[in-house]
Design an enzyme around this catalytic site. Structure first.
Site, PDB file in Angstrom:
ATOM      1  N   ASP A  77       0.801  -1.225   0.000  1.00 16.85           N
ATOM      2  CA  ASP A  77       0.000   0.000   0.000  1.00 16.85           C
ATOM      3  C   ASP A  77       0.836   1.279   0.000  1.00 16.85           C
ATOM      4  OD1 ASP A  77       0.940  -0.658   2.518  1.00 16.85           O
ATOM      5  OD2 ASP A  77      -0.839   0.029   3.595  1.00 16.85           O
ATOM      6  N   GLU A 131      11.601  -4.064  12.265  1.00 19.10           N
ATOM      7  CA  GLU A 131      12.736  -3.420  11.588  1.00 19.10           C
ATOM      8  C   GLU A 131      13.961  -3.448  12.482  1.00 19.10           C
ATOM      9  OE1 GLU A 131       9.818  -2.019  12.230  1.00 19.10           O
ATOM     10  OE2 GLU A 131       8.922  -1.234  10.390  1.00 19.10           O
TER      11      GLU A 131
END
Ligand code: UDP
Ligand code: MN
Length: 471
Positions: free
Chosen positions: A297, A380
């Site tokens: 997205d 992350e």
């Protein structure tokens, strides 16, 4: 991605423990080493003066008090020993239990002989069991001592377990069928490093439009291999057809989120998918090119790809529309990353978005314990920790992190629609039958005889019964 709406996980002992597979050194104190020796020391200094004290009294009190003291000291040692044993058992259980090592998930994902079914349905997949991160660490690995001390070279624990889920490839094509890319023939780009663009995706009504929009961006990017990992048990044949139609080299895999995480809030979105892609790269033994995690997205500037293509270790750059500051960005001084600007720190060493960095596969392949944990908000950070990154090694991109080349756009998420439209009219007499069949395949909407709002069909501003137009 790290979102501001995640509650910061307070820096806790367990957080540090979850870095048990992190290769870089930390000030972590487990129940072993540091903790134990300081406990010993403490115990010792507590016992020793007692002995001295009783020793001082020896002339008048004889041996008995000294024996009592020795006994109490021994008892303290025994208690401490017991505590250490309990601690070791606990850690052992945590590391080897089937659930924590990911093997408990195998049951729900084993079928290799299904049948291709439509979008959101079930399909056939190739089943490859792959063990990654469980190799023996090379003798000369710079972090061997640290890794093996902590976890015997394996990555375990609910959040950081080894990348050892079964890998389900639905379809793949390494062939680039694009004749022209941008303004040049494909052959003009032959010498460029390949970008492995990893896209986690999941079935919802916006999935196909999002993937199409992304594909039409990626079509302009030479030397790109698209790894699309779908958060679904079974293969989606609609996706197979869609992806192969673009002519971009791709692999489509089914990578469902383990069921135990589905209930958690927040859930680790896109993690099983990225883990599958990491397994695919390992299985293919790809040690060249660049890895980039590109959600379905986001919005990508084509210049991003030329920027990250030459990544030597890890490059970083700003991501627009992240959380409260609407940006997450490394702070750069004199061409070097010195800190990070991001509204959600929460103890992260690398407070960056998944779309804010790219990794050289030559570099990553030196780290056999590369991982992406099921720890929402910390994916992350822990991924980057698992590849031993140092801040001075980061290559800032996007004109020293002054340009936004990727945007964390988000699409409104709605349930697939149900429209009341009698099946007797959904035949070849009008377009509606074919259209709703296609919408159903894409997971966008479905027609029902009995459910949902009655479809309004109008002419000249006036609605009429379905039979008026369709019978
Ligand atoms: N995703 C997924 N399964 C889910 C939810 C999300 O695979 O249950 C994928 C999604 O398609 C996207 C990535 O994971 O590529 C990140 O999810 P999302 O965009 O919803 O999160 P954001 O980063 O915008 O907060
Ligand atoms: Mn997103």
């Amino acid at each position: 991605m790290p979102s501001a709406y995640y509650q910061p996980l307070e820096p806790q002992a367990s957080d540090d423990n979850d870095e048990r597979w992190a290769i870089e050194d930390d000030d972590e104190q487990s129940c072993g080493q540091g903790g134990r020796s300081s406990q010993y020391q403490h115990q010792h200094t507590r016992c020793y003066p007692q002995l001295l004290a009783t020793g001082d009294q020896l002339p008048s009190m004889g041996m008995a008090p000294r024996l009592r003291s020795a006994w109490s000291c021994r008892r303290s040692y025994s208690i401490m020993l017991l505590l250490i044993v309990i601690c070791v058992c606990f850690v052992g259980y945590f590391f080897v239990s089937p659930q924590s090592s990911g093997q408990g998930n195998d049951g729900g994902a084993e079928d290799a002989n299904g049948i291709y079914e439509p979008h959101n349905g079930k399909g056939k997949r190739r089943h490859i069991k792959l063990i990654l991160g469980m190799e023996k660490i090379p003798q000369d690995h710079p972090f061997k001592a640290t890794i093996s001390k902590r976890n015997h070279g394996r990555i375990h624990g609910t959040n950081g377990h080894a990348l050892d889920e079964p890998l389900h490839i639905c379809s793949e094509s390494p062939e680039d069928r694009r004749v022209y890319i941008q303004d040049k023939p494909r052959s003009a780009y032959a010498q460029l490093p390949v970008i492995y663009f990893v896209t986690p995706t999941y079935p919802r009504r916006e999935q196909i439009p999002e993937l199409k929009r992304l594909a039409y961006t990626l079509l302009h990017v030479p030397r790109l291999y698209w790894l699309v990992a779908n958060d679904q048990e079974r293969c989606d044949t609609f996706l197979d057809t869609l992806l192969s139609g673009f002519g971009i080299p791709y692999a489509h895999m089914a990578s469902p989120m383990p069921s135990e995480f589905r209930k958690s809030k927040p859930a680790p979105r896109g993690v099983a998918n990225r883990r599958a892609a990491l397994q695919w790269l390992h299985q293919q033994n790809i040690t060249n090119g660049v890895l980039y995690f590109g959600d379905d997205d986001n919005t990508y500037d084509l210049r991003l790809f030329s920027e990250i293509r030459q990544t030597q270790r890890v490059s970083m750059f700003p991501v627009g529309l992240i959380a409260e500051y609407a940006v997450s960005v490394p702070v750069v001084r004199d061409g070097k990353v010195v800190a990070f600007l991001d509204s959600w720190v929460a103890g992260r060493r690398w407070p960056v978005d998944m779309a804010g960095f790219a990794v050289s596969l030559a570099y990553m392949s030196q780290y056999p314990n590369v991982n992406m944990p099921y720890k929402p908000g910390y994916e992350e950070d822990l991924f980057l920790r698992s590849i031993g990154l140092r801040i001075d090694q980061i290559e800032p991109k996007g004109a020293n992190c002054t340009e936004i080349l990727v945007w964390h756009t988000q699409t409104k998420n709605k349930k697939s629609a149900v429209v009341r439209l009698e099946s007797e009219f959904l035949d070849g007499r009008s377009n509606l039958g074919a259209l709703f069949r296609s919408l159903k395949l894409m997971g966008v909407a479905s027609a029902s005889d009995s459910e949902g709002p009655v479809a309004t069909i109008s002419k000249n501003g006036k609605s009429k019964s379905h039979s008026f137009f369709l019978s």
